[in-house]
Design a protein around this motif. Structure first.
Motif, PDB file in Angstrom:
ATOM      1  N   LYS A 143       0.840  -1.198   0.000  1.00 29.18           N
ATOM      2  CA  LYS A 143       0.000   0.000   0.000  1.00 29.18           C
ATOM      3  C   LYS A 143       0.880   1.255   0.000  1.00 29.18           C
ATOM      4  O   LYS A 143       1.917   1.299   0.659  1.00 29.18           O
ATOM      5  CB  LYS A 143      -0.925  -0.014   1.227  1.00 29.18           C
ATOM      6  N   VAL A 164      -6.102  12.231   2.953  1.00 29.94           N
ATOM      7  CA  VAL A 164      -5.239  11.065   2.816  1.00 29.94           C
ATOM      8  C   VAL A 164      -5.661  10.288   1.567  1.00 29.94           C
ATOM      9  O   VAL A 164      -6.852  10.036   1.363  1.00 29.94           O
ATOM     10  CB  VAL A 164      -5.344  10.154   4.059  1.00 29.94           C
ATOM     11  N   LEU A 165      -4.693   9.941   0.739  1.00 30.19           N
ATOM     12  CA  LEU A 165      -4.950   9.123  -0.454  1.00 30.19           C
ATOM     13  C   LEU A 165      -4.228   7.790  -0.302  1.00 30.19           C
ATOM     14  O   LEU A 165      -3.302   7.678   0.500  1.00 30.19           O
ATOM     15  CB  LEU A 165      -4.416   9.827  -1.711  1.00 30.19           C
ATOM     16  N   SER A 166      -4.652   6.802  -1.048  1.00 31.06           N
ATOM     17  CA  SER A 166      -3.907   5.544  -1.045  1.00 31.06           C
ATOM     18  C   SER A 166      -4.095   4.808  -2.359  1.00 31.06           C
ATOM     19  O   SER A 166      -5.067   5.013  -3.077  1.00 31.06           O
ATOM     20  CB  SER A 166      -4.343   4.657   0.133  1.00 31.06           C
ATOM     21  N   LYS A 207     -10.361  -2.379  10.635  1.00 33.18           N
ATOM     22  CA  LYS A 207      -9.164  -1.764  11.211  1.00 33.18           C
ATOM     23  C   LYS A 207      -9.554  -0.520  12.008  1.00 33.18           C
ATOM     24  O   LYS A 207     -10.430   0.241  11.604  1.00 33.18           O
ATOM     25  CB  LYS A 207      -8.181  -1.413  10.099  1.00 33.18           C
ATOM     26  N   ARG A 238     -10.337  14.215  13.849  1.00 28.80           N
ATOM     27  CA  ARG A 238     -10.446  14.598  12.433  1.00 28.80           C
ATOM     28  C   ARG A 238      -9.399  13.859  11.608  1.00 28.80           C
ATOM     29  O   ARG A 238      -9.707  13.282  10.559  1.00 28.80           O
ATOM     30  CB  ARG A 238     -10.265  16.115  12.273  1.00 28.80           C
ATOM     31  N   VAL A 239      -8.168  13.834  12.123  1.00 27.41           N
ATOM     32  CA  VAL A 239      -7.081  13.199  11.384  1.00 27.41           C
ATOM     33  C   VAL A 239      -7.228  11.675  11.398  1.00 27.41           C
ATOM     34  O   VAL A 239      -6.984  11.007  10.388  1.00 27.41           O
ATOM     35  CB  VAL A 239      -5.717  13.668  11.933  1.00 27.41           C
ATOM     36  N   LEU A 295      -9.627  10.973   8.669  1.00 24.38           N
ATOM     37  CA  LEU A 295      -9.025  11.120   7.331  1.00 24.38           C
ATOM     38  C   LEU A 295      -8.183   9.888   6.985  1.00 24.38           C
ATOM     39  O   LEU A 295      -8.238   9.383   5.866  1.00 24.38           O
ATOM     40  CB  LEU A 295      -8.144  12.375   7.256  1.00 24.38           C
ATOM     41  N   ILE A 296      -7.419   9.412   7.957  1.00 21.45           N
ATOM     42  CA  ILE A 296      -6.579   8.234   7.711  1.00 21.45           C
ATOM     43  C   ILE A 296      -7.455   6.999   7.494  1.00 21.45           C
ATOM     44  O   ILE A 296      -7.277   6.247   6.540  1.00 21.45           O
ATOM     45  CB  ILE A 296      -5.602   8.006   8.884  1.00 21.45           C
ATOM     46  N   GLY A 303      -9.175   7.282   4.162  1.00 18.75           N
ATOM     47  CA  GLY A 303      -8.224   7.391   3.043  1.00 18.75           C
ATOM     48  C   GLY A 303      -7.528   6.085   2.725  1.00 18.75           C
ATOM     49  O   GLY A 303      -7.336   5.737   1.556  1.00 18.75           O
ATOM     50  N   ILE A 304      -7.140   5.321   3.761  1.00 19.34           N
ATOM     51  CA  ILE A 304      -6.416   4.077   3.492  1.00 19.34           C
ATOM     52  C   ILE A 304      -7.359   2.994   2.984  1.00 19.34           C
ATOM     53  O   ILE A 304      -6.944   2.050   2.340  1.00 19.34           O
ATOM     54  CB  ILE A 304      -5.649   3.548   4.727  1.00 19.34           C
ATOM     55  N   LYS A 305      -8.650   3.121   3.268  1.00 17.00           N
ATOM     56  CA  LYS A 305      -9.584   2.071   2.864  1.00 17.00           C
ATOM     57  C   LYS A 305     -10.251   2.384   1.525  1.00 17.00           C
ATOM     58  O   LYS A 305     -10.461   1.483   0.712  1.00 17.00           O
ATOM     59  CB  LYS A 305     -10.661   1.910   3.950  1.00 17.00           C
ATOM     60  N   LEU A 306     -10.571   3.654   1.307  1.00 17.84           N
ATOM     61  CA  LEU A 306     -11.352   4.019   0.113  1.00 17.84           C
ATOM     62  C   LEU A 306     -10.495   4.596  -1.011  1.00 17.84           C
ATOM     63  O   LEU A 306     -11.007   4.839  -2.090  1.00 17.84           O
ATOM     64  CB  LEU A 306     -12.435   5.037   0.496  1.00 17.84           C
ATOM     65  N   GLY A 307      -9.194   4.830  -0.743  1.00 16.25           N
ATOM     66  CA  GLY A 307      -8.350   5.448  -1.773  1.00 16.25           C
ATOM     67  C   GLY A 307      -8.307   6.957  -1.639  1.00 16.25           C
ATOM     68  O   GLY A 307      -7.378   7.595  -2.080  1.00 16.25           O
ATOM     69  N   GLU A 308      -9.329   7.522  -1.008  1.00 17.22           N
ATOM     70  CA  GLU A 308      -9.315   8.969  -0.700  1.00 17.22           C
ATOM     71  C   GLU A 308     -10.192   9.210   0.515  1.00 17.22           C
ATOM     72  O   GLU A 308     -11.298   8.670   0.617  1.00 17.22           O
ATOM     73  CB  GLU A 308      -9.819   9.779  -1.891  1.00 17.22           C
ATOM     74  N   SER A 309      -9.679  10.059   1.423  1.00 22.43           N
ATOM     75  CA  SER A 309     -10.423  10.372   2.639  1.00 22.43           C
ATOM     76  C   SER A 309     -11.675  11.144   2.302  1.00 22.43           C
ATOM     77  O   SER A 309     -11.741  11.844   1.293  1.00 22.43           O
ATOM     78  CB  SER A 309      -9.537  11.166   3.593  1.00 22.43           C
TER      79      SER A 309
END
Lengths: 194, 194
Positions: free
Chosen positions: A26, A41-43, B26, B176-177, B180-181, B184-190
Motif C-alpha cells: 500500500k 489522505v490518499l492511497s 481496522k 479529524r485526522v 481522514l486516515i 483514506g487508506i480504505k477508500l483510496g481517498e479520505s
C-alpha cells in the motif's frame, strides 16, 4: 512558481512489507497545507519490485478531489515497494505538478545499480534512475543537509518549498506524516524516520 | 488534572467496512500534541458487530511506546465496527487515562436500543451504553455545540481539553485526522466528517 506558506503538498510513502508473503504494498499520500494542516489522505497499491508505481501514482493524483489545489508532489526517494521505480519526469508531466524527491543521505548509485542488475529489465530501470536527474545538497532552515531532486520547479523554488514544508522535524511534514501512517497502519505502531 | 496546550491526546476512529464481505475492521489511533503536531499512529482490528473493542483498545494503548506521554483518549461515539461497544469506564480504568467521547449530534438512544435488540446479548450491550454516563452539551470556542461523555476527567477539564484539541475544524484534530486516515487508506481517498 508562486510559493505560498500553505501551498498544498502531497507527501508519498510506502508501507513496510514482507517480500516472502506479499505481492502488493500500500502507498500512502498525505495532502498538507505547507507544514501546517492535513487536508486529506490518499492511497493506492503497487506491485513489490514491479514497475507500475509511476502509472499508479499518476492515477491516484489525477483522480483525487484535491488535485485542483495541489502544487507539489514530495517523494521519499525514487522507489516504492522495493525497486518499483518512479519516473519523476513522467509523474510531473502527466499530473502537471512539481515533483521534489527528498533523500536524507546522498544515495549510493553504485549500490542501486548493483541491485538493479538482478532484474531482467535492468536497462529500463536504470534509465529511470538516470532520468531523475542531478541530486543536489541543501542546508535546510533547521541546519541539516538534505539531498533532493526536482522536476517542474527550479532549484531556488524547490529549496523554498522544502523549507516551508518543515516544521519541528528535519523531515518535511507531508513525508513525515505519510511515513507515520504507512508504518502505523501496517505494524500496529508507527516507527522510525521517513 | 494538569491541562497543557500540547498534552498528548489519542484520537480513535474505525475504517469504513462492507459487512457482507468483511469480518474485521481496522481501528486507527492518532497521537496528537493538543491540536498541533502528530506524534504517531497506532492500529488494531476488531470484529464487526463483535464485543472485543474494549479489550483491543486497552491492549493497543497499553503496549504503545507513546503510553507514558498519553493523557486522554478521544472517541467518536462509543461504538466501532458497527455495534462493537466500547466500555469507556473500563477503558479508562485499565489504561489510567481520561476518556472523552465526542458526538456531533445528540445520540438517539431510542434508535440505539432498537438496533441493539437484534443482538442475542442485548442486555450486555445495553449495559455498556448506560455505563457510558450522561451526555453533555458544550458550546466550543468555534461556536458549535458538541455532545460529550467523560470518564476520569471532570466536566470543566473535559471542556478545556476539547477546546485545546480543536484547530481549524469543528472536530478535535486527533479525531479529524484519525478519520481522514481511516477513510483514506480504505477508500483510496479520505472523505466526510469524523
Amino acid at each position: 512558481m508562486k510559493i505560498k506558506e500553505e501551498m498544498r503538498i502531497l507527501g508519498i510513502d510506502d508501507c513496510p512489507f514482507d517480500k516472502k508473503r506479499e505481492k502488493f504494498v500500500k502507498i500512502i499520500g498525505v495532502v498538507f497545507r505547507g507544514s501546517k494542516f492535513m487536508d486529506g489522505v490518499l492511497s493506492t497499491k503497487v506491485r513489490i519490485d514491479g514497475l507500475d508505481a509511476t502509472q499508479k501514482l499518476i492515477k491516484m493524483v489525477n483522480k483525487s478531489s484535491h488535485k485542483p489545489q495541489l502544487k507539489v508532489i514530495m517523494l521519499d526517494g525514487i522507489t516504492v515497494g522495493g525497486f518499483n521505480l518512479i519516473d519523476i519526469k513522467e509523474l510531473s508531466e502527466k499530473t502537471g505538478l512539481a515533483v521534489i524527491v527528498i533523500n536524507r543521505k546522498m544515495p549510493n548509485l553504485k549500490k542501486v545499480k548493483k541491485a538493479l542488475l538482478n532484474f531482467s529489465d535492468f536497462e529500463e530501470r536504470w534509465k529511470i534512475v538516470k532520468k531523475a536527474g542531478k541530486i543536489k545538497r541543501f542546508l535546510t532552515k533547521r541546519g541539516k543537509f538534505i539531498y533532493y531532486q526536482n522536476v517542474g520547479v527550479d532549484d531556488e523554488d524547490a529549496e523554498k518549498i522544502i523549507n516551508l514544508s518543515i516544521s519541528r522535524s528535519d523531515i518535511p511534514e507531508p513525508l513525515r506524516v505519510a511515513h507515520l501512517i504507512a508504518t502505523g497502519i501496517k505494524l500496529g505502531e508507527s516507527r522510525g524516520h521517513a
